[in-house]
Design a protein around this motif. Structure first.
Motif, mmCIF file in Angstrom:
data_model
loop_
_atom_site.group_PDB
_atom_site.id
_atom_site.type_symbol
_atom_site.label_atom_id
_atom_site.label_comp_id
_atom_site.label_asym_id
_atom_site.label_seq_id
_atom_site.Cartn_x
_atom_site.Cartn_y
_atom_site.Cartn_z
ATOM 1 N N LEU A 203 22.314 52.326 54.109
ATOM 2 C CA LEU A 203 23.598 53.008 53.973
ATOM 3 C C LEU A 203 24.683 52.093 53.421
ATOM 4 C CD1 LEU A 203 21.896 54.919 55.800
ATOM 5 C CD2 LEU A 203 24.064 55.716 56.729
ATOM 6 N N SER A 204 24.348 50.815 53.193
ATOM 7 C CA SER A 204 25.283 49.938 52.488
ATOM 8 C C SER A 204 25.063 49.977 50.986
ATOM 9 C CB SER A 204 25.154 48.497 52.991
ATOM 10 O OG SER A 204 23.906 47.931 52.623
ATOM 11 N N MET A 205 24.110 50.762 50.531
ATOM 12 C CA MET A 205 23.792 51.067 49.140
ATOM 13 C C MET A 205 22.914 50.017 48.461
ATOM 14 S SD MET A 205 27.193 52.752 47.475
ATOM 15 C CE MET A 205 28.226 53.911 48.353
ATOM 16 N N THR A 206 21.738 50.476 48.028
ATOM 17 C CA THR A 206 20.828 49.645 47.249
ATOM 18 C C THR A 206 21.328 49.540 45.807
ATOM 19 O OG1 THR A 206 19.503 51.608 46.792
ATOM 20 C CG2 THR A 206 18.809 50.214 48.652
ATOM 21 N N PRO A 207 20.773 48.611 45.004
ATOM 22 C CA PRO A 207 21.239 48.473 43.619
ATOM 23 C C PRO A 207 21.181 49.758 42.798
ATOM 24 C CG PRO A 207 19.945 46.566 44.240
ATOM 25 C CD PRO A 207 19.844 47.536 45.387
ATOM 26 N N SER A 208 20.132 50.565 42.974
ATOM 27 C CA SER A 208 20.046 51.786 42.166
ATOM 28 C C SER A 208 21.172 52.756 42.491
ATOM 29 C CB SER A 208 18.687 52.459 42.348
ATOM 30 O OG SER A 208 18.482 52.874 43.685
ATOM 31 N N VAL A 209 21.648 52.758 43.733
ATOM 32 C CA VAL A 209 22.791 53.603 44.093
ATOM 33 C C VAL A 209 24.067 53.033 43.487
ATOM 34 C CG1 VAL A 209 24.200 54.491 45.981
ATOM 35 C CG2 VAL A 209 21.715 54.413 46.220
ATOM 36 N N ARG A 210 24.285 51.748 43.667
ATOM 37 C CA ARG A 210 25.520 51.113 43.171
ATOM 38 C C ARG A 210 25.643 51.200 41.657
ATOM 39 N NH1 ARG A 210 28.074 47.760 46.920
ATOM 40 N NH2 ARG A 210 26.973 47.610 48.915
ATOM 41 N N ASN A 211 24.506 51.139 40.955
ATOM 42 C CA ASN A 211 24.531 51.088 39.494
ATOM 43 C C ASN A 211 24.392 52.450 38.825
ATOM 44 O OD1 ASN A 211 24.724 48.266 39.508
ATOM 45 N ND2 ASN A 211 22.500 48.017 39.640
ATOM 46 N N PHE A 212 24.211 53.516 39.605
ATOM 47 C CA PHE A 212 23.954 54.823 39.007
ATOM 48 C C PHE A 212 25.163 55.326 38.232
ATOM 49 C CE2 PHE A 212 23.110 59.398 38.840
ATOM 50 C CZ PHE A 212 21.763 59.406 38.507
ATOM 51 N N GLY A 213 26.357 55.128 38.786
ATOM 52 C CA GLY A 213 27.566 55.486 38.059
ATOM 53 C C GLY A 213 28.064 56.891 38.314
ATOM 54 N N PRO A 214 28.922 57.402 37.424
ATOM 55 C CA PRO A 214 29.632 58.652 37.678
ATOM 56 C C PRO A 214 28.867 59.929 37.347
ATOM 57 C CG PRO A 214 30.404 57.692 35.625
ATOM 58 C CD PRO A 214 29.456 56.698 36.236
ATOM 59 N N GLU A 215 27.814 59.846 36.524
ATOM 60 C CA GLU A 215 27.091 61.077 36.199
ATOM 61 C C GLU A 215 26.540 61.698 37.478
ATOM 62 O OE1 GLU A 215 23.603 62.741 33.248
ATOM 63 O OE2 GLU A 215 23.263 60.837 34.267
ATOM 64 N N ARG A 216 26.843 62.970 37.675
ATOM 65 C CA ARG A 216 26.375 63.644 38.885
ATOM 66 C C ARG A 216 25.089 64.402 38.562
ATOM 67 N NH1 ARG A 216 30.975 65.270 40.927
ATOM 68 N NH2 ARG A 216 30.987 63.726 42.610
ATOM 69 N N LEU A 267 16.225 55.703 44.180
ATOM 70 C CA LEU A 267 14.924 55.152 43.819
ATOM 71 C C LEU A 267 14.643 53.841 44.551
ATOM 72 C CD1 LEU A 267 12.368 55.055 42.001
ATOM 73 C CD2 LEU A 267 13.799 53.992 40.237
ATOM 74 N N ASP A 268 15.592 52.924 44.536
ATOM 75 C CA ASP A 268 15.364 51.631 45.187
ATOM 76 C C ASP A 268 15.128 51.787 46.685
ATOM 77 O OD1 ASP A 268 15.551 50.238 42.834
ATOM 78 O OD2 ASP A 268 17.548 49.408 43.220
ATOM 79 N N ASP A 269 15.819 52.729 47.316
ATOM 80 C CA ASP A 269 15.616 52.928 48.750
ATOM 81 C C ASP A 269 14.144 53.189 49.060
ATOM 82 O OD1 ASP A 269 18.514 53.691 50.371
ATOM 83 O OD2 ASP A 269 18.525 53.624 48.186
ATOM 84 N N THR A 270 13.523 54.056 48.241
ATOM 85 C CA THR A 270 12.113 54.367 48.452
ATOM 86 C C THR A 270 11.222 53.182 48.110
ATOM 87 O OG1 THR A 270 12.265 56.769 48.229
ATOM 88 C CG2 THR A 270 10.204 55.758 47.548
#
Length: 336
Positions: A203-216, A267-270
């Protein structure tokens, strides 16, 4: 024995059907205001009506709702589905997704019906308390209570000779927390399999979450931050092992199937959780779907159908393994 089976190859050409679906989802969401610009209950009601990105509700006509007594007289709603042929081989305890803020058990009826009929497992899907009205640890407490009730034979007389646990997104997170709580608080390891789909395990965010950006594409980076802010009280460390299972000791976990798509910001979380599951001496399979968005199984596609079939196959293999190790269980769970 530690084992890992990567069940999906990274196809060079990807999946054209999923790419088209992703473009439609992204365009639809870009044309709408952010969900965070509306009151929470307005978004929940729109979700029930199918006015957001997800399909509307399609309740299973044979599902039934039961209330599980919780603490202080509070009831925990649980939605029950039985296999259509009436031959129950065990129970799958399910927790829905929705970022700990949205979602409800009934949303998953079509997919859970397919799993119930393909595996012979009853399904018990828990309507745990949601944030921000009920932040951590309320939701995990409800999931733990439901697991204990199931294991102890207090949940709708559901069969317990084979037990599986799982969910999607926040539901996969809650499944992992529940397994850890059973081990650490109750010295129990009653589940024979875990089906963990696109979970948020850090819940502190993996790299794939942090780097995903604004596209929803279902979710974006800011969405995960908004969910965590509502679910995690300010005084709680989001990297604590009691809230982010990626940082927990993972010894003694059941065989697990981890599923995710390459276009999922989680993705990184998994990938990380699968690796840590194996490193702790557990068995784990990993299924990575090229071009799959977050919980792509929610939408009609060949890849989504294959993914649900793979989950059923995994559960059936675990049922057969448990049955083979105990002839008396085999006699009870063997299909007609």
């Amino acid at each position: 024995m530690v084992s890992s089976d990567v069940q999906e190859q990274f196809a060079t050409n990807g999946d054209e059907e999923l790419r088209r679906l992703n473009a439609e989802i992204a365009a639809f969401q870009a044309s709408r205001p952010s969900s965070w610009s509306f009151p929470i209950e307005v978004v929940r009601e729109a979700r029930r009506k199918g006015l957001g990105v997800f399909p509307g509700l399609s309740p299973d006509p044979d599902a039934r709702a039961v209330d599980l007594p919780g603490e202080a007289g509070r009831m925990i709603p649980v939605r029950i589905l039985h296999p259509a042929d009436g031959n129950a081989r065990g129970t799958y305890l399910h927790f829905h997704g929705g970022g700990w803020v949205f979602g409800e058990a009934v949303e998953n009826d079509p997919r859970l019906r397919r799993l119930a009929d393909a595996t012979g497992l009853c399904v018990a899907s828990v309507d745990y308390r949601l944030a921000p009205e009920n932040p951590f640890p309320a939701g995990p407490d409800d999931c733990e209570a439901a697991a204990l009730a199931l294991v102890e034979g207090r949940l709708a007389d559901l069969p317990t000779q084979f037990l599986a646990i799982g969910g999607e997104s926040a539901g996969a997170h809650l499944s992992a927390l529940t397994l850890l709580r059973l081990r650490d608080r109750h010295q129990m390891a009653p589940f024979h399999a875990a089906n963990l789909v696109a979970g948020c395990f850090d819940l502190s965010m993996t790299p794939s979450v942090r780097n995903f950006g604004p596209e929803r594409l279902i979710l974006n980076t800011d969405d995960i931050g908004e969910f965590v802010r509502r679910f995690v009280p300010s005084e709680v460390d989001p990297r604590g092992a009691d809230i982010s299972p990626l940082y927990a000791r993972l010894e003694g976990m059941p065989p697990a199937l981890f599923s995710v798509g390459t276009r999922d910001l989680l993705l990184d979380d998994t990938l990380f959780m699968h690796a840590r599951w194996l490193a702790a001496g557990n068995r784990a399979d990993l299924r990575v779907q090229p071009d799959g968005c977050h919980v792509f199984e929610t939408f009609a596609s060949e890849a989504g159908t294959r993914s649900v079939q793979a989950m059923a196959s995994f559960l059936n293999r675990q049922i057969a393994e448990v049955a083979a190790s105990c002839p008396r269980v085999l006699a009870r769970v063997a299909p007609d």
